[in-house]
Design a protein around this motif. Structure first.
Motif, PDB file in Angstrom:
ATOM      1  N   GLY A  52     -10.182   8.963   5.151  1.00 40.88           N
ATOM      2  CA  GLY A  52      -9.447   7.868   5.776  1.00 40.88           C
ATOM      3  C   GLY A  52     -10.289   6.623   5.924  1.00 40.88           C
ATOM      4  O   GLY A  52      -9.822   5.507   5.685  1.00 40.88           O
ATOM      5  N   SER A  53     -11.562   6.818   6.293  1.00 44.69           N
ATOM      6  CA  SER A  53     -12.456   5.664   6.432  1.00 44.69           C
ATOM      7  C   SER A  53     -12.678   4.978   5.086  1.00 44.69           C
ATOM      8  O   SER A  53     -12.656   3.751   4.981  1.00 44.69           O
ATOM      9  CB  SER A  53     -13.786   6.094   7.046  1.00 44.69           C
ATOM     10  N   LEU A  54     -12.879   5.776   4.036  1.00 43.18           N
ATOM     11  CA  LEU A  54     -13.140   5.211   2.716  1.00 43.18           C
ATOM     12  C   LEU A  54     -11.941   4.435   2.184  1.00 43.18           C
ATOM     13  O   LEU A  54     -12.062   3.292   1.739  1.00 43.18           O
ATOM     14  CB  LEU A  54     -13.515   6.326   1.737  1.00 43.18           C
ATOM     15  N   VAL A  55     -10.760   5.055   2.230  1.00 42.41           N
ATOM     16  CA  VAL A  55      -9.571   4.426   1.657  1.00 42.41           C
ATOM     17  C   VAL A  55      -9.155   3.208   2.473  1.00 42.41           C
ATOM     18  O   VAL A  55      -8.721   2.192   1.912  1.00 42.41           O
ATOM     19  CB  VAL A  55      -8.422   5.449   1.553  1.00 42.41           C
ATOM     20  N   SER A  95      -3.501   8.816   3.219  1.00 35.74           N
ATOM     21  CA  SER A  95      -2.232   8.096   3.291  1.00 35.74           C
ATOM     22  C   SER A  95      -2.099   7.308   4.586  1.00 35.74           C
ATOM     23  O   SER A  95      -1.878   6.093   4.580  1.00 35.74           O
ATOM     24  CB  SER A  95      -1.073   9.082   3.158  1.00 35.74           C
ATOM     25  N   VAL A  96      -2.277   7.998   5.712  1.00 33.38           N
ATOM     26  CA  VAL A  96      -2.040   7.369   7.017  1.00 33.38           C
ATOM     27  C   VAL A  96      -3.122   6.342   7.341  1.00 33.38           C
ATOM     28  O   VAL A  96      -2.834   5.179   7.652  1.00 33.38           O
ATOM     29  CB  VAL A  96      -1.968   8.437   8.120  1.00 33.38           C
ATOM     30  N   PHE A  97      -4.387   6.761   7.250  1.00 32.14           N
ATOM     31  CA  PHE A  97      -5.467   5.851   7.622  1.00 32.14           C
ATOM     32  C   PHE A  97      -5.668   4.751   6.585  1.00 32.14           C
ATOM     33  O   PHE A  97      -6.072   3.631   6.920  1.00 32.14           O
ATOM     34  CB  PHE A  97      -6.759   6.634   7.837  1.00 32.14           C
ATOM     35  N   GLY A  98      -5.399   5.071   5.297  1.00 36.38           N
ATOM     36  CA  GLY A  98      -5.481   4.040   4.279  1.00 36.38           C
ATOM     37  C   GLY A  98      -4.478   2.930   4.529  1.00 36.38           C
ATOM     38  O   GLY A  98      -4.793   1.735   4.400  1.00 36.38           O
ATOM     39  N   ASN A  99      -3.264   3.299   4.921  1.00 38.21           N
ATOM     40  CA  ASN A  99      -2.251   2.302   5.232  1.00 38.21           C
ATOM     41  C   ASN A  99      -2.623   1.520   6.493  1.00 38.21           C
ATOM     42  O   ASN A  99      -2.406   0.307   6.590  1.00 38.21           O
ATOM     43  CB  ASN A  99      -0.893   2.964   5.407  1.00 38.21           C
ATOM     44  N   LEU A 100      -3.218   2.228   7.467  1.00 40.39           N
ATOM     45  CA  LEU A 100      -3.663   1.550   8.686  1.00 40.39           C
ATOM     46  C   LEU A 100      -4.764   0.528   8.392  1.00 40.39           C
ATOM     47  O   LEU A 100      -4.901  -0.467   9.111  1.00 40.39           O
ATOM     48  CB  LEU A 100      -4.173   2.577   9.703  1.00 40.39           C
ATOM     49  N   THR A 122       0.813  -1.221   0.000  1.00 40.39           N
ATOM     50  CA  THR A 122       0.000   0.000   0.000  1.00 40.39           C
ATOM     51  C   THR A 122       0.843   1.267   0.000  1.00 40.39           C
ATOM     52  O   THR A 122       0.305   2.358  -0.176  1.00 40.39           O
ATOM     53  CB  THR A 122      -0.955   0.029   1.205  1.00 40.39           C
ATOM     54  N   LEU A 123       2.168   1.129   0.175  1.00 37.95           N
ATOM     55  CA  LEU A 123       3.043   2.301   0.060  1.00 37.95           C
ATOM     56  C   LEU A 123       2.967   2.906  -1.341  1.00 37.95           C
ATOM     57  O   LEU A 123       3.178   4.111  -1.514  1.00 37.95           O
ATOM     58  CB  LEU A 123       4.489   1.932   0.389  1.00 37.95           C
ATOM     59  N   ALA A 124       2.670   2.067  -2.342  1.00 35.00           N
ATOM     60  CA  ALA A 124       2.532   2.580  -3.702  1.00 35.00           C
ATOM     61  C   ALA A 124       1.391   3.577  -3.811  1.00 35.00           C
ATOM     62  O   ALA A 124       1.363   4.410  -4.725  1.00 35.00           O
ATOM     63  CB  ALA A 124       2.310   1.430  -4.684  1.00 35.00           C
ATOM     64  N   SER A 149      -4.898  -1.522   5.833  1.00 36.80           N
ATOM     65  CA  SER A 149      -4.240  -2.779   5.472  1.00 36.80           C
ATOM     66  C   SER A 149      -3.591  -3.422   6.686  1.00 36.80           C
ATOM     67  O   SER A 149      -3.602  -4.656   6.835  1.00 36.80           O
ATOM     68  CB  SER A 149      -3.183  -2.519   4.388  1.00 36.80           C
ATOM     69  N   THR A 150      -3.027  -2.597   7.570  1.00 39.43           N
ATOM     70  CA  THR A 150      -2.432  -3.132   8.798  1.00 39.43           C
ATOM     71  C   THR A 150      -3.502  -3.767   9.677  1.00 39.43           C
ATOM     72  O   THR A 150      -3.309  -4.839  10.268  1.00 39.43           O
ATOM     73  CB  THR A 150      -1.711  -2.008   9.567  1.00 39.43           C
ATOM     74  N   ALA A 151      -4.668  -3.091   9.788  1.00 33.72           N
ATOM     75  CA  ALA A 151      -5.768  -3.645  10.579  1.00 33.72           C
ATOM     76  C   ALA A 151      -6.226  -4.979  10.010  1.00 33.72           C
ATOM     77  O   ALA A 151      -6.523  -5.918  10.758  1.00 33.72           O
ATOM     78  CB  ALA A 151      -6.934  -2.647  10.608  1.00 33.72           C
ATOM     79  N   TRP A 152      -6.278  -5.082   8.678  1.00 40.36           N
ATOM     80  CA  TRP A 152      -6.672  -6.337   8.052  1.00 40.36           C
ATOM     81  C   TRP A 152      -5.669  -7.454   8.385  1.00 40.36           C
ATOM     82  O   TRP A 152      -6.064  -8.576   8.698  1.00 40.36           O
ATOM     83  CB  TRP A 152      -6.766  -6.156   6.543  1.00 40.36           C
ATOM     84  N   SER A 153      -4.379  -7.123   8.330  1.00 43.36           N
ATOM     85  CA  SER A 153      -3.344  -8.131   8.583  1.00 43.36           C
ATOM     86  C   SER A 153      -3.377  -8.632  10.022  1.00 43.36           C
ATOM     87  O   SER A 153      -3.091  -9.801  10.289  1.00 43.36           O
ATOM     88  CB  SER A 153      -1.956  -7.561   8.262  1.00 43.36           C
ATOM     89  N   HIS A 154      -3.702  -7.747  10.968  1.00 43.95           N
ATOM     90  CA  HIS A 154      -3.610  -8.102  12.384  1.00 43.95           C
ATOM     91  C   HIS A 154      -4.950  -8.470  13.028  1.00 43.95           C
ATOM     92  O   HIS A 154      -4.974  -9.208  14.003  1.00 43.95           O
ATOM     93  CB  HIS A 154      -2.977  -6.954  13.175  1.00 43.95           C
ATOM     94  N   ALA A 155      -6.052  -7.914  12.503  1.00 46.13           N
ATOM     95  CA  ALA A 155      -7.333  -8.126  13.184  1.00 46.13           C
ATOM     96  C   ALA A 155      -8.461  -8.518  12.242  1.00 46.13           C
ATOM     97  O   ALA A 155      -9.618  -8.589  12.674  1.00 46.13           O
ATOM     98  CB  ALA A 155      -7.718  -6.871  13.967  1.00 46.13           C
TER      99      ALA A 155
END
Length: 416
Positions: A246-249, A372-377, A68-70, A379-385
């Motif tokens: 942020g919520s949408l992305v 940028s910040v919440f969109g990346n979060l 998602t950094l892209a 993917s992180t939320a998906w990976s962890h929770a």
């Protein structure tokens, strides 16, 4: 002397309004067609990699959050550049910056399709964020200056509608082609789309008639920045935009990973069809603009927040049709909020005597930092929770946005 000055000011304001573009005229149609195309191109180039994230994970052997950094670094670079692009537009003019932004962005997009490695691709995507900043930095300021005040709501709504369709087209252009010919051809198709849009804008967009250059020295820029950061309502609007996008992305970033996994196991091209719901964003932004012209933004934005929150919770279902319905409702609610908030920023700034382009730049800075910040979060939320973590993140963001609506309702309106 003391009685004639207000009379002259009123006369100038009335004359200026009478020389702006009015709905139903050829000039208005040219303005809106050009800005619609420009908005589409901007969002095609910003989000053309989003539907390809699962492919990028496999091709470059990176993790989902790394992939998602892209996207997130593109929007981060855009956010920072907006702080410069706003003041620059006060010197060089609105239309000149729009044209430069579109043509250079299309060229960089073509370079992304040819990137030989992950690091080069991410670097070019960051450059994409820099080049694409020219349009969003000045779009609402241009419309406020050139379109009749009575039509501002619908004009802003139509422009945001173009960005919504661009967000949809970015996935529908890249993903099916990537399924058949690979991710490089998908990104190349997005670049071609951007070149065509730039040509349309070059032919159709009228030059500014009411733009007044401002001095470029640092003291003037700092004064503009202080004004744009000194109003309580503007600050609330900046945070509102950041949380809403942020919520949408976050949800859309994680959705690709969810639907490409069991039990759905959908292909990238099939998942991209979900982004057809962005068409509802175009309808929503245009309709909410018309409604707000009648009953006001303060009464319309809360409905958009509630709609978006309802959409997020619909996605907790395991049934694919209900998930798609939830994404549609979330998208419609978001574009209602964003379309009205972005127009409100320039209107509030104008009434407060603040540079409209500077205020728009700060709004978009917050908006793209949120993306940028919440969109990346997401993917992180998906990976962890899992999906529950994504829903919790989006819910917290939308509740914060609702809190900013309360602040706005309690802030006195400024009068002309």
């Amino acid at each position: 002397m003391s009685t004639s000055a207000p009379h002259r000011s009123t006369h100038v304001t009335t004359a200026r309004a009478e020389s702006t573009y009015v709905p139903g005229t050829a000039g208005y149609r040219r303005v809106m067609a050009a800005m619609f195309a420009a908005g589409m191109a901007t969002f095609v180039l910003l989000y053309d990699v989003q539907a390809l994230l699962p492919d990028l994970v496999h091709v470059f052997h990176v993790s989902p959050s790394h992939s998602t950094l892209a996207l997130s670094l593109t929007t981060a670079a855009l956010a920072v550049t907006l702080l410069v692009a706003g003041p620059v537009s006060e010197v060089v003019g609105r239309t000149r910056l729009i044209h430069l932004s579109l043509w250079s962005s299309a060229a960089v997009a073509l370079g992304c399709a040819l990137a030989p490695s992950w690091d080069v691709l991410v670097g070019l995507r960051m450059l994409q964020g820099v080049t694409v900043a020219g349009l969003p930095a000045v779009a609402t300021a241009y419309l406020r200056e050139e379109v009749h005040p009575a039509a501002h709501g619908r004009a802003f709504g139509l422009y945001i509608g173009g960005t919504a369709l661009g967000g949809m087209a970015s996935r529908l252009v890249t993903a099916p082609i990537a399924d058949v010919a690979g991710w490089r051809w998908g990104l190349a198709a997005a670049a071609v789309f951007a070149f065509v849009a730039a040509a349309v804008v070059a032919r159709m967009l009228p030059a500014s008639r009411h733009f007044v250059p401002r001095p470029a020295h640092p003291a003037a820029v700092l004064a503009m920045a202080r004004g744009a950061l000194g109003d309580r309502a503007l600050l609330a609007l900046y945070l509102l935009g950041a949380c809403a996008v942020g919520s949408l992305v976050a949800v859309f970033n994680a959705l690709g990973f969810r639907l490409s996994s069991a039990p759905y196991d959908l292909s990238v091209g099939t998942i991209s069809l979900v982004f057809l719901v962005y068409a509802l964003g175009s309808v929503s932004s245009a309709a909410s603009g018309r409604i707000a012209d009648r009953i006001g933004r303060r009464a319309t934005i809360p409905a958009g927040c509630a709609l978006a929150l309802g959409g997020v919770w619909l996605t907790t279902s395991h049934a694919l049709p209900v998930i798609v319905l939830g994404m549609a409702v979330l998208t419609a609610g978001f574009f209602c909020v964003h379309g009205l908030a972005s127009g409100w920023v320039t209107a509030r700034a104008h009434l407060a005597g603040v540079s409209t382009s500077q205020a728009a730049a700060f709004y978009l800075f917050a908006y793209y930092v949120g993306s940028s910040v919440f969109g990346n979060l997401g993917s992180t939320a998906w990976s962890h929770a899992g999906w529950g973590g994504v829903v919790a993140l989006a819910t917290a963001l939308l509740l914060t946005a609702a809190g900013m609506v309360v602040v706005l309702r309690r802030t006195p309106a400024l009068q002309t």
